[in-house]
Scaffold this active site. Sequence first.
Site, PDB file in Angstrom:
ATOM      1  N   VAL A  11      -5.609 -28.611   2.963  1.00  0.00           N
ATOM      2  CA  VAL A  11      -4.384 -27.836   3.105  1.00  0.00           C
ATOM      3  C   VAL A  11      -3.229 -28.503   2.360  1.00  0.00           C
ATOM      4  O   VAL A  11      -2.519 -27.867   1.574  1.00  0.00           O
ATOM      5  CB  VAL A  11      -4.028 -27.662   4.598  1.00  0.00           C
ATOM      6  CG1 VAL A  11      -2.713 -26.924   4.758  1.00  0.00           C
ATOM      7  CG2 VAL A  11      -5.137 -26.932   5.322  1.00  0.00           C
ATOM      8  N   LYS A  35      -7.451 -43.115  -1.581  1.00  0.00           N
ATOM      9  CA  LYS A  35      -7.346 -41.700  -1.921  1.00  0.00           C
ATOM     10  C   LYS A  35      -6.178 -41.478  -2.894  1.00  0.00           C
ATOM     11  O   LYS A  35      -6.292 -40.742  -3.877  1.00  0.00           O
ATOM     12  CB  LYS A  35      -7.108 -40.924  -0.627  1.00  0.00           C
ATOM     13  CG  LYS A  35      -7.479 -39.470  -0.678  1.00  0.00           C
ATOM     14  CD  LYS A  35      -7.347 -38.962   0.739  1.00  0.00           C
ATOM     15  CE  LYS A  35      -7.546 -37.493   0.855  1.00  0.00           C
ATOM     16  NZ  LYS A  35      -7.198 -37.004   2.186  1.00  0.00           N
ATOM     17  N   THR A 121      -2.922 -27.161  12.155  1.00  0.00           N
ATOM     18  CA  THR A 121      -3.233 -26.206  13.223  1.00  0.00           C
ATOM     19  C   THR A 121      -3.123 -26.908  14.577  1.00  0.00           C
ATOM     20  O   THR A 121      -3.848 -27.854  14.847  1.00  0.00           O
ATOM     21  CB  THR A 121      -4.661 -25.652  13.036  1.00  0.00           C
ATOM     22  OG1 THR A 121      -4.721 -25.048  11.755  1.00  0.00           O
ATOM     23  CG2 THR A 121      -5.016 -24.633  14.099  1.00  0.00           C
ATOM     24  N   LYS A 206      -2.225 -17.957  14.242  1.00  0.00           N
ATOM     25  CA  LYS A 206      -3.234 -18.767  13.554  1.00  0.00           C
ATOM     26  C   LYS A 206      -4.554 -18.794  14.334  1.00  0.00           C
ATOM     27  O   LYS A 206      -5.624 -18.493  13.802  1.00  0.00           O
ATOM     28  CB  LYS A 206      -2.694 -20.190  13.353  1.00  0.00           C
ATOM     29  CG  LYS A 206      -3.699 -21.204  12.916  1.00  0.00           C
ATOM     30  CD  LYS A 206      -4.163 -20.951  11.495  1.00  0.00           C
ATOM     31  CE  LYS A 206      -5.359 -21.834  11.163  1.00  0.00           C
ATOM     32  NZ  LYS A 206      -5.789 -21.707   9.806  1.00  0.00           N
ATOM     33  N   ASN A 210      -8.241 -16.703  13.341  1.00  0.00           N
ATOM     34  CA  ASN A 210      -9.541 -17.356  13.148  1.00  0.00           C
ATOM     35  C   ASN A 210     -10.548 -16.922  14.216  1.00  0.00           C
ATOM     36  O   ASN A 210     -11.710 -16.661  13.914  1.00  0.00           O
ATOM     37  CB  ASN A 210      -9.378 -18.882  13.162  1.00  0.00           C
ATOM     38  CG  ASN A 210      -9.027 -19.421  11.788  1.00  0.00           C
ATOM     39  OD1 ASN A 210      -8.900 -18.656  10.828  1.00  0.00           O
ATOM     40  ND2 ASN A 210      -8.883 -20.720  11.661  1.00  0.00           N
ATOM     41  N   LEU A 252     -18.293  -9.072   8.087  1.00  0.00           N
ATOM     42  CA  LEU A 252     -19.371  -8.398   8.803  1.00  0.00           C
ATOM     43  C   LEU A 252     -20.706  -8.669   8.126  1.00  0.00           C
ATOM     44  O   LEU A 252     -21.618  -7.859   8.195  1.00  0.00           O
ATOM     45  CB  LEU A 252     -19.108  -6.887   8.859  1.00  0.00           C
ATOM     46  CG  LEU A 252     -18.108  -6.395   9.906  1.00  0.00           C
ATOM     47  CD1 LEU A 252     -17.987  -4.878   9.876  1.00  0.00           C
ATOM     48  CD2 LEU A 252     -18.489  -6.847  11.320  1.00  0.00           C
ATOM     49  N   CYS A 262     -12.876 -25.125  10.776  1.00  0.00           N
ATOM     50  CA  CYS A 262     -11.825 -24.300  11.402  1.00  0.00           C
ATOM     51  C   CYS A 262     -12.313 -23.428  12.547  1.00  0.00           C
ATOM     52  O   CYS A 262     -11.848 -23.580  13.675  1.00  0.00           O
ATOM     53  CB  CYS A 262     -11.167 -23.432  10.336  1.00  0.00           C
ATOM     54  SG  CYS A 262     -10.552 -24.406   8.960  1.00  0.00           S
TER      55      CYS A 262
END
Length: 432
Positions: A11, A35, A121, A206, A210, A252, A262
């Site tokens: 993100v 990193k 989140t 949010k 999900n 679907l 997530c």
Amino acid sequence: MNIVVIGTGYVGLVTAACLAECGHQVNCIDIDKEKLKKLKRGDIPFYEKGLKNIVLKAVKNKTLSFSKNYNQSLNQVEAIFLCVGTPPKVNGKPNLSYLKNSLTSIAENLENDVAIFVKSTVPVGTNKFAKEFIQKKIKKDLKISFASNPEFLKEGNAVSDFKKPDRIIIGTDDPLVKKVSKEIYKNIATSKKLIFTSIESAEIIKYASNAFLATKIAFINEISRLSDHFNADIKEIKKGMSMDERIGEHFLNSGLGFGGSCFPKDLDGLANRFREFGIPSSIPNAVRLSNNQQINYFSKKITGNLIGKTSCVMVWGLAFKGGTDDVRESPSIKLIKKISNKYKEIYAYDPLAIFNAKKELVGFSNIKFIKDKYEFIKKCDCLIIATEHSEFKSVDFKKIGKMKNKLIFDGRNILNKQQAEKHGFIYHGIGV
Ligand code: UGA
């Protein structure tokens, strides 16, 4: 605008790179030195389509930089995006320690008024807590404007989702944030797509989004089991259902079920919130249960049709979905763990995720990771397709025809059953 993004995961990095590309001056902060070193030379720690080029270009143009240092980075900052991880703890609740640490560091180093956007989140109610938390920590007389700004990026499609969002949700009770948001997102979204809500509504949007998408998948997967039993065709059923605009065609596709960092985590987070506050609810837990049932269902299909400890199996797909190298909560990995002791050898192929999958499957000595998906096909008794990578759609039936048994288990319904049967295969999909 002068923007700081905290956290360089999926993100954070996508947000930072895309904001830099659309004209802002962006500085990324992360606590991971290694990193940061890699990022400075354009080495992206995960696969995300299109991201590397944007990062390289922005670094070259000096609109994107990376740092470990809050002190220098927060100098003259106008907006801060908090994108740190909130991984689940053993009790299923999200771990908020990274969020609290970042807020503390911001409070200690901030020199001017700022708008903070939380993209991490977090369960409903957390942003209010976070707002009070930083306000208490700030010693100077500074104004902090606060917003919950949840993200809706799909891995593998995150850059495009960021640049062409369906909606941008800004949960805030501060009028100043509205002005800042319009400025930040002016090159990305029209004002119609910029939706202002209360902080709590944004947090719930949010989780609810999900959980709703996960529910659609679990629902169609249950229907696919019924379809199997009665020899119906889930693809026909999906088409017939989705022509009703109220239902729609997205999410679907039946298969092995959902995974990733997530949906499973957010369903658990949602279920927890209901439980903690004594609010009646059954859907989030039921969806989790149904998703696990789907893996059991498919693994029984395999072990019921391929019996024999001497058999070898070829598995294509290890990532939790197509177009990514992410194996977190991957249905494929779960399936392999379930069936591995039933067979002699499992050959595992993935175009992107082998490196990550190896770490997940340490100790499973009969699994061999391969670079060419056709190389060991002659030794195998069946082919299992477990991830919807697009390259599997164009399978070479001649090459897989060299298998000992012409047996396919298509856990993503990616192949055409009739075509496979025409080539002499026994084909098992899910609900087809
Ligand atoms: C999901 C949401 O789609 C994003 O909107 C959200 O921002 C993101 O979570 C997040 O919270 O960060 P993501 O986990 O990247 O995105 O992946 P999806 O494309 O949603 O797929 C999730 C899982 O569902 C995958 O395992 C996929 O194979 C499965 N799936 C998806 C199906 O089994 N059937 C479908 O029809 C669609």
